[in-house]
Write an enzyme that holds these catalytic residues in place. Structure first.
Site, PDB file in Angstrom:
ATOM      1  N   ALA A  10       1.207  -1.159   0.084  1.00  0.00           N
ATOM      2  CA  ALA A  10       0.088  -0.453   0.208  1.00  0.00           C
ATOM      3  C   ALA A  10       1.280   1.650   0.031  1.00  0.00           C
ATOM      4  CB  ALA A  10      -0.698  -0.068   1.096  1.00  0.00           C
ATOM      5  N   ARG A  34       6.794  -2.773   3.874  1.00  0.00           N
ATOM      6  CA  ARG A  34       7.757  -2.469   4.614  1.00  0.00           C
ATOM      7  C   ARG A  34       8.218  -0.848   4.344  1.00  0.00           C
ATOM      8  NH1 ARG A  34      10.933  -5.606  -0.080  1.00  0.00           N
ATOM      9  NH2 ARG A  34       9.520  -4.032  -0.913  1.00  0.00           N
ATOM     10  N   VAL A  61       5.756  -9.269   2.752  1.00  0.00           N
ATOM     11  CA  VAL A  61       4.429 -10.575   2.896  1.00  0.00           C
ATOM     12  C   VAL A  61       5.506 -11.936   2.539  1.00  0.00           C
ATOM     13  CG1 VAL A  61       2.613  -9.651   1.524  1.00  0.00           C
ATOM     14  CG2 VAL A  61       4.923 -10.189   0.118  1.00  0.00           C
ATOM     15  N   TYR A 153       9.435 -13.559 -13.709  1.00  0.00           N
ATOM     16  CA  TYR A 153       8.230 -12.521 -13.284  1.00  0.00           C
ATOM     17  C   TYR A 153       7.223 -12.627 -14.178  1.00  0.00           C
ATOM     18  CZ  TYR A 153       5.276  -8.060 -13.344  1.00  0.00           C
ATOM     19  OH  TYR A 153       4.380  -7.707 -12.865  1.00  0.00           O
TER      20      TYR A 153
HETATM   21  N1  LIG Z   1       3.246  -1.341 -13.048  1.00  0.00           N
HETATM   22  C1  LIG Z   1       2.807  -2.208 -14.213  1.00  0.00           C
HETATM   23  O1  LIG Z   1       2.976  -2.279 -15.054  1.00  0.00           O
HETATM   24  C2  LIG Z   1       1.551  -3.304 -13.577  1.00  0.00           C
HETATM   25  C3  LIG Z   1       2.319  -3.366 -12.623  1.00  0.00           C
HETATM   26  N2  LIG Z   1       1.738  -5.151 -12.018  1.00  0.00           N
HETATM   27  C4  LIG Z   1       1.800  -5.927 -10.532  1.00  0.00           C
HETATM   28  O2  LIG Z   1       1.072  -4.864  -9.881  1.00  0.00           O
HETATM   29  C5  LIG Z   1       1.671  -4.864  -8.120  1.00  0.00           C
HETATM   30  C6  LIG Z   1       1.661  -3.686  -7.881  1.00  0.00           C
HETATM   31  O3  LIG Z   1       3.250  -3.268  -8.426  1.00  0.00           O
HETATM   32  P1  LIG Z   1       2.719  -1.478  -8.408  1.00  0.00           P
HETATM   33  O4  LIG Z   1       2.179  -0.790  -7.973  1.00  0.00           O
HETATM   34  O5  LIG Z   1       2.922  -1.680 -10.151  1.00  0.00           O
HETATM   35  O6  LIG Z   1       4.382  -1.433  -8.154  1.00  0.00           O
HETATM   36  P2  LIG Z   1       5.242  -0.232  -7.103  1.00  0.00           P
HETATM   37  O7  LIG Z   1       6.733  -0.273  -6.757  1.00  0.00           O
HETATM   38  O8  LIG Z   1       4.680   1.314  -6.946  1.00  0.00           O
HETATM   39  O9  LIG Z   1       4.313  -0.897  -5.343  1.00  0.00           O
HETATM   40  C7  LIG Z   1       4.806  -2.566  -5.268  1.00  0.00           C
HETATM   41  C8  LIG Z   1       4.186  -2.357  -3.682  1.00  0.00           C
HETATM   42  O10 LIG Z   1       4.739  -3.474  -3.286  1.00  0.00           O
HETATM   43  C9  LIG Z   1       5.444  -3.379  -1.465  1.00  0.00           C
HETATM   44  N3  LIG Z   1       5.590  -4.541  -1.868  1.00  0.00           N
HETATM   45  C10 LIG Z   1       6.903  -4.742  -3.129  1.00  0.00           C
HETATM   46  N4  LIG Z   1       7.547  -5.773  -2.074  1.00  0.00           N
HETATM   47  C11 LIG Z   1       6.814  -6.401  -0.728  1.00  0.00           C
HETATM   48  C12 LIG Z   1       7.307  -7.412   0.029  1.00  0.00           C
HETATM   49  N5  LIG Z   1       7.826  -7.819   0.394  1.00  0.00           N
HETATM   50  N6  LIG Z   1       6.269  -7.045   1.404  1.00  0.00           N
HETATM   51  C13 LIG Z   1       5.421  -5.826   1.547  1.00  0.00           C
HETATM   52  N7  LIG Z   1       5.419  -5.073   0.455  1.00  0.00           N
HETATM   53  C14 LIG Z   1       6.287  -5.331  -0.909  1.00  0.00           C
HETATM   54  C15 LIG Z   1       5.730  -2.521  -2.278  1.00  0.00           C
HETATM   55  O11 LIG Z   1       5.426  -1.317  -0.947  1.00  0.00           O
HETATM   56  P3  LIG Z   1       7.229  -1.197   0.860  1.00  0.00           P
HETATM   57  O12 LIG Z   1       8.390  -1.891  -0.661  1.00  0.00           O
HETATM   58  O13 LIG Z   1       6.968  -0.794   1.169  1.00  0.00           O
HETATM   59  O14 LIG Z   1       7.539  -2.807   0.933  1.00  0.00           O
HETATM   60  C16 LIG Z   1       4.994  -1.276  -1.935  1.00  0.00           C
HETATM   61  O15 LIG Z   1       4.440  -0.582  -1.988  1.00  0.00           O
HETATM   62  C17 LIG Z   1       1.874  -5.824  -8.788  1.00  0.00           C
HETATM   63  O16 LIG Z   1       1.987  -6.764  -8.013  1.00  0.00           O
HETATM   64  C18 LIG Z   1       3.072  -5.777  -9.398  1.00  0.00           C
HETATM   65  O17 LIG Z   1       3.638  -6.713 -10.324  1.00  0.00           O
HETATM   66  C19 LIG Z   1       1.030  -5.682 -12.548  1.00  0.00           C
HETATM   67  C20 LIG Z   1       0.879  -5.884 -14.571  1.00  0.00           C
HETATM   68  C21 LIG Z   1       1.287  -4.079 -14.608  1.00  0.00           C
HETATM   69  C1  LIG Z   2       4.537  -5.101 -14.930  1.00  0.00           C
HETATM   70  C2  LIG Z   2       3.750  -5.685 -15.922  1.00  0.00           C
HETATM   71  O1  LIG Z   2       3.740  -6.969 -15.614  1.00  0.00           O
HETATM   72  C3  LIG Z   2       4.498  -4.900 -17.017  1.00  0.00           C
HETATM   73  N1  LIG Z   2       3.508  -5.094 -17.880  1.00  0.00           N
HETATM   74  C4  LIG Z   2       5.367  -5.614 -17.632  1.00  0.00           C
HETATM   75  O2  LIG Z   2       5.785  -7.100 -17.127  1.00  0.00           O
HETATM   76  O3  LIG Z   2       6.888  -4.952 -18.424  1.00  0.00           O
END
Ligand SMILES: NC(=O)C1=CN([C@@H]2O[C@H](COP(=O)(O)OP(=O)(O)OC[C@H]3O[C@@H](n4cnc5c(N)ncnc54)[C@H](OP(=O)(O)O)[C@@H]3O)[C@@H](O)[C@H]2O)C=CC1
Ligand SMILES: CC(=O)[C@H](N)C(=O)O
Length: 252
Positions: A10, A34, A61, A153
């Site tokens: 979040a 985190r 997580v 990934y």
């Molecule tokens: N952006 C894109 O193009 C796309 C994203 N996604 C998916 O969307 C989801 C969100 O990503 P997005 O918002 O883009 O990326 P961000 O990097 O902006 O956000 C990722 C979030 O995940 C948290 N996070 C990462 N690792 C952990 C961990 N081990 N424990 C707890 N929290 C964790 C981070 O918080 P913190 O570091 O504070 O722990 C952060 O809040 C992911 O699952 C990603 O794979 C899917 C398709 C496309």
């Molecule tokens: C974050 C995503 O899943 C994106 N579409 C990618 O794989 O690069």
């Protein structure tokens, strides 16, 4: 008590956008990530702006013992979670399989697959007890297709797709809805994390096109959650208009 949403990841991107949108809808929130300082800032802002309550869980997580402890010790009234958004996830590196880095692979598999499983096991137990709930799993276009150097990934997001389908079957007798939201390119911190802080490489990913923004995905999640109780959206694949597949992109 109002409804409760638990959102992992979040502190930025899609998870932070969901926190804002669900708060605006009057949900109380359990926000997990985190980075403590960021989470505290977001929680305070949402509490002040929307007069909701927020419980912060500073956790990784990947660490199931600590995760279980922190979630198990929530007060009973906070375990009545209506919506779980399994969003925490990341990519590390973009290398061909023969050049891949073991630590990067472990991080992606442990976060995107095992972290999602650990959170789901704990929270789905609460949902089974109350005979209701909605689990949103954030997958990806990378869980529907593979692309060059996306190997691990893509494998983790294919696993999310499989888990989304199978948890729907397992939780069917308990009245729990299960939805996958599969985004294409969303401009968040995702690429900065993938390229380990290299901002200019991260920026290039979105050069010449209008990517999705995190709120586009939060709105799709809200659409799924706000359907009548007898309706389950199984999955949604959401791309920028300029993206046709994982790799076919119209850049100007
Ligand atoms: N952006 C894109 O193009 C796309 C994203 N996604 C998916 O969307 C989801 C969100 O990503 P997005 O918002 O883009 O990326 P961000 O990097 O902006 O956000 C990722 C979030 O995940 C948290 N996070 C990462 N690792 C952990 C961990 N081990 N424990 C707890 N929290 C964790 C981070 O918080 P913190 O570091 O504070 O722990 C952060 O809040 C992911 O699952 C990603 O794979 C899917 C398709 C496309
Ligand atoms: C974050 C995503 O899943 C994106 N579409 C990618 O794989 O690069």
């Amino acid at each position: 008590m109002s409804k409760i949403a638990l959102i992992t990841g979040a502190t930025s991107g899609i998870g932070a956008a969901c926190a804002h949108l669900f708060a605006a809808q009057g949900y109380h929130l359990i926000l997990l990530a985190r980075r403590e300082e960021r989470l505290t800032e977001i929680a305070k802002h949402l509490e002040d702006k929307y007069a909701i309550e927020v419980k912060k869980i500073i956790a990784d997580v990947r660490d199931h013992e600590d995760l279980s402890y922190r979630l198990d010790t929530l007060p009973a009234s906070w375990k009545k979670v209506n919506v779980l958004i399994n969003n925490a996830g990341l990519s590390q590196g973009l290398d061909p399989i023969d050049k891949g880095n073991f630590a990067d692979w472990d991080t992606m598999i442990d976060t995107n697959v095992k972290g999602l499983l650990y959170t789901t096991k704990i929270v789905s137990n609460w949902m089974v007890a109350q005979k209701s709930g909605h689990i949103i799993n954030i997958g990806s276009i990378a869980g529907q297709e593979v692309y060059p150097n996306g190997n691990v990934y893509c494998a983790t997001k294919h696993a999310v797709d499989a888990l989304n389908k199978s948890m729907r079957i397992d939780l069917l007798p308990h009245g729990i809805r299960v939805t996958a939201i599969n985004p294409g390119m969303v401009e968040t911190e995702f690429s900065k994390v993938r390229f380990k802080g290299d901002e200019s490489r991260a920026k290039k990913v979105y050069d010449g096109l209008e990517p999705l923004v995190a709120n586009d995905i939060a709105e799709a999640i809200w659409f799924a959650v706000s359907r009548p109780a007898h309706v389950n959206i199984n999955d949604m694949l959401i791309m920028p208009t300029a993206q046709a597949t994982a790799t076919i992109i119209d850049r100007n």
